[in-house]
Scaffold this motif. Structure first.
Motif, PDB file in Angstrom:
ATOM      1  N   LEU A  68      14.666 -17.874  14.772  1.00 28.89           N
ATOM      2  CA  LEU A  68      13.625 -17.937  14.187  1.00 28.89           C
ATOM      3  C   LEU A  68      12.651 -17.966  15.291  1.00 28.89           C
ATOM      4  O   LEU A  68      12.125 -17.108  15.405  1.00 28.89           O
ATOM      5  CB  LEU A  68      13.540 -18.359  13.217  1.00 28.89           C
ATOM      6  CG  LEU A  68      14.627 -17.579  11.837  1.00 28.89           C
ATOM      7  CD1 LEU A  68      13.122 -18.784  10.590  1.00 28.89           C
ATOM      8  CD2 LEU A  68      13.267 -15.537  11.752  1.00 28.89           C
ATOM      9  N   VAL A  69      12.344 -18.937  16.249  1.00 27.63           N
ATOM     10  CA  VAL A  69      11.372 -19.104  16.923  1.00 27.63           C
ATOM     11  C   VAL A  69      11.936 -18.385  18.353  1.00 27.63           C
ATOM     12  O   VAL A  69      11.300 -17.732  18.877  1.00 27.63           O
ATOM     13  CB  VAL A  69      11.904 -20.543  17.986  1.00 27.63           C
ATOM     14  CG1 VAL A  69      11.164 -21.013  18.979  1.00 27.63           C
ATOM     15  CG2 VAL A  69      12.041 -21.939  16.562  1.00 27.63           C
ATOM     16  N   ALA A  70      13.258 -17.897  18.934  1.00 25.31           N
ATOM     17  CA  ALA A  70      13.590 -17.011  19.749  1.00 25.31           C
ATOM     18  C   ALA A  70      12.979 -15.398  19.742  1.00 25.31           C
ATOM     19  O   ALA A  70      12.726 -14.768  19.949  1.00 25.31           O
ATOM     20  CB  ALA A  70      14.932 -16.798  20.637  1.00 25.31           C
ATOM     21  N   LEU A  71      13.636 -15.207  18.737  1.00 22.32           N
ATOM     22  CA  LEU A  71      13.435 -13.575  17.710  1.00 22.32           C
ATOM     23  C   LEU A  71      11.598 -13.426  17.694  1.00 22.32           C
ATOM     24  O   LEU A  71      10.665 -12.866  18.324  1.00 22.32           O
ATOM     25  CB  LEU A  71      13.313 -13.314  16.619  1.00 22.32           C
ATOM     26  CG  LEU A  71      13.322 -12.244  15.767  1.00 22.32           C
ATOM     27  CD1 LEU A  71      13.994 -11.262  16.408  1.00 22.32           C
ATOM     28  CD2 LEU A  71      13.437 -12.148  14.402  1.00 22.32           C
ATOM     29  N   ILE A  72      10.800 -14.471  17.003  1.00 24.16           N
ATOM     30  CA  ILE A  72       9.848 -14.549  17.515  1.00 24.16           C
ATOM     31  C   ILE A  72       8.428 -14.763  18.697  1.00 24.16           C
ATOM     32  O   ILE A  72       7.953 -13.669  19.366  1.00 24.16           O
ATOM     33  CB  ILE A  72       8.427 -15.678  16.262  1.00 24.16           C
ATOM     34  CG1 ILE A  72       9.080 -15.221  15.061  1.00 24.16           C
ATOM     35  CG2 ILE A  72       7.229 -16.153  16.344  1.00 24.16           C
ATOM     36  CD1 ILE A  72       8.693 -16.727  14.629  1.00 24.16           C
ATOM     37  N   ALA A  73       9.205 -15.325  19.823  1.00 19.34           N
ATOM     38  CA  ALA A  73       8.935 -15.482  21.374  1.00 19.34           C
ATOM     39  C   ALA A  73       9.682 -14.275  21.675  1.00 19.34           C
ATOM     40  O   ALA A  73       8.227 -13.017  22.167  1.00 19.34           O
ATOM     41  CB  ALA A  73       9.644 -16.315  22.021  1.00 19.34           C
TER      42      ALA A  73
END
Length: 541
Positions: free
Chosen positions: A19-24
């Motif tokens: 999720l963090v990678a997707l948002i970033a």
């Protein structure tokens, strides 16, 4: 449908990383896309508008009101031959005639120009310090038949300061759209790759973090199973390594403490067993003397007769207590064994009641011929304690029922299966207080703190429960809806699987040596009287 619950720590770590990678990645891709989109469109737009302005000023600016429509068409075609590849519409206001319109070769007409843009192009403005020109160049991005275009327009002033031709330009932005679509796909692929990479990175990080946690969990499980020598191999100086060291120190302290407690428990058990055996010899002599005194009680001085009666009753009570303690010691040491035999349950209950002269106070509801393979001596102990306890605390008549049926889950797990023997002992008393009910099978439990010393030892029901357990059964206590207590004994009808020594004909006390048989005529280990086969004492309720 309930929401999905992420119960796995590894899965939660992977999901969080992803999720963090997707948002970033999505944020970076979005920002990059909009920056590049603005740059591409602005560059294409500025190039087309500048070329259109210059071309309109050079070509159409020389067109006067006296110019024919053919000359206006030539001017439009010349403007459309620009390197920017746009289409042109020119409108000239001729003197003494209708306006002339000329469009370059293509599908562009004046109807394709938005009304608001045409209004702005034809509007004359006041000239002042802030506005040096009467007419301005206006532009707008539009969609025609699903294709993006840039449309622009301006009015040219002739040498006399009068409005000459008005020109409109239409440029396709399809190439720029295709470039932006390729950029969006590239950014989308980059985002997907970033998501996959973050998931792989999260998996690696989770493995690194969770492997020590898993080892710690396995070690804690083994420690809970009683393997107190369980230790973890520790390497590193991080928090997980320190946690492993703490676990090792805790396990070592626990092992030491359990060893000390086990040694104390073994010492206490040995002390009770030794004390019970040491007391049996003097108790035998004292019992013999008290029996003589009891037989001569009628000829004794009336002043000492009460004292003799007290000595006799207390000697019997002490003898019963010693026998009970020896039986409890055998259960704790795990040396109690079954000596199985085929018994008629109804006959066994009748014999137990008859041996204690309870026939007038007990109602038996049992069919003859119900056979079970059990230890008759231990069954007698159970029945004597349950029935005697009911008579003492509930009052007569006591009802004993014998039934058979399929085993319950608890009995089936401990027995070999087959039918189950169910014996219920109910009384007509006030029942068992709710705060006492959970403790009726506890050793030495006294229902009333004001009566710590009673006729019973407080071990009767506890011994009955242990005898049920060794058969693979259980005893439960409850209050009947109409009043009175109900004790339910559940035993497998065949306890052969739980008696590895069932072929032995004798029963030997492991605390007394292999060659000494227990006295089958007295106390806990016999079938005649005594606290072990009696009521279990006042403290049981």
């Amino acid at each position: 449908m309930g929401a999905l619950r992420l119960t796995s720590l590894r899965l939660r770590l992977v999901v969080v990383f992803a999720l963090v990678a997707l948002i970033a990645a999505a944020a970076a891709s979005g920002i990059a896309y909009w920056i590049n989109r603005d740059a591409v469109l602005t560059r294409a737009q500025d190039a087309a508008l500048n070329d259109f302005r210059d071309s309109l000023g050079d070509t159409a600016g020389s067109v006067s009101r006296r110019t024919s429509c053919d000359e206006l068409q030539d001017a439009a075609d010349a403007m459309a031959n620009s390197a920017e590849r746009y289409e042109v519409v020119l409108i000239s206001r001729r003197t003494g005639g209708p306006p002339c319109r000329a469009a370059s070769h293509g599908d562009f007409t004046l109807d394709d120009v938005p009304r608001t843009l045409r209004t702005a192009v034809n509007r004359k403005r006041e000239v002042d310090a802030a506005n040096p020109a009467e007419y301005h160049l206006y532009w707008q991005r539009i969609d025609l038949d699903g294709e993006p275009y840039l449309v622009s327009g301006a009015t040219v002033i002739d040498e006399g300061g009068r409005p000459a031709p008005t020109g409109y330009m239409l440029k396709s932005l399809a190439a720029e759209r295709d470039d932006l679509s390729s950029l969006a796909w590239s950014l989308g692929i980059a985002t997907a790759l970033a998501l996959v990479g973050s998931a792989l990175l999260a998996q690696a990080a989770a493995t690194t973090v969770l492997r020590p946690v898993q080892r710690l969990g396995d070690a804690a499980r083994r420690l809970g199973e009683g393997k107190l020598n369980t230790r973890l191999q520790v390497s590193g100086t991080d928090e997980l390594a320190e946690l492993s060291r703490t676990f090792n120190r805790t396990a070592a302290a626990l092992e030491k403490r359990v060893a000390e407690l086990s040694a104390r428990e073994e010492s206490s058990r040995r002390f009770v067993a030794d004390m019970s055996h040491e007391l049996r010899t003097p108790l035998t002599a004292i019992t013999a003397v008290t029996e003589v005194l009891e037989e001569e009680a009628d000829s004794l001085d009336p002043m000492i007769a009460p004292a003799v009666g007290l000595v006799v009753s207390e000697t019997r009570r002490l003898n019963d207590l010693v026998e009970n303690l020896m039986e409890v010691t055998r259960f704790d040491a795990g040396t109690a064994r079954l000596v199985l035999d085929d018994v008629d349950v109804a006959d066994q209950v009748t014999a137990c009641v008859d041996a204690r002269a309870w026939l007038d106070a007990v109602e038996l509801d049992a069919d003859r011929g119900v056979m079970a393979r059990l230890d008759p001596r231990r069954l007698d102990v159970i029945l004597a304690n349950l029935i005697g306890n009911a008579l003492k605390h509930g009052g007569s008549p006591v009802r004993v029922s014998v039934r058979t049926g399929k085993p319950g889950a608890a009995t089936a797990r401990r027995a070999a299966g087959g039918d189950e023997l169910v014996i219920r002992v109910s009384d007509n008393g006030p029942g068992i207080p709710e705060d006492v009910l959970p403790h009726v099978f506890d050793r030495f439990y006294k229902a009333s703190a004001s009566r710590p010393r009673s006729e019973g030892s407080g071990l009767g029901l506890s011994i009955a429960l242990e005898n049920a357990h060794i058969h693979g059964g259980r005893i439960t206590a409850e209050n009947a809806p109409g009043g009175g207590a109900v004790f339910t004994l559940r035993l497998p009808r065949d306890a052969s699987r739980l008696a590895p020594d069932r072929d032995r004909d004798d029963y030997r006390d492991p605390d007394r040596g292999a060659g000494q048989e227990l006295d089958q005529e007295s106390g806990q280990d016999g079938t005649r009287g005594g606290a072990g086969t009696g009521t279990g004492g006042e403290g049981d309720r």
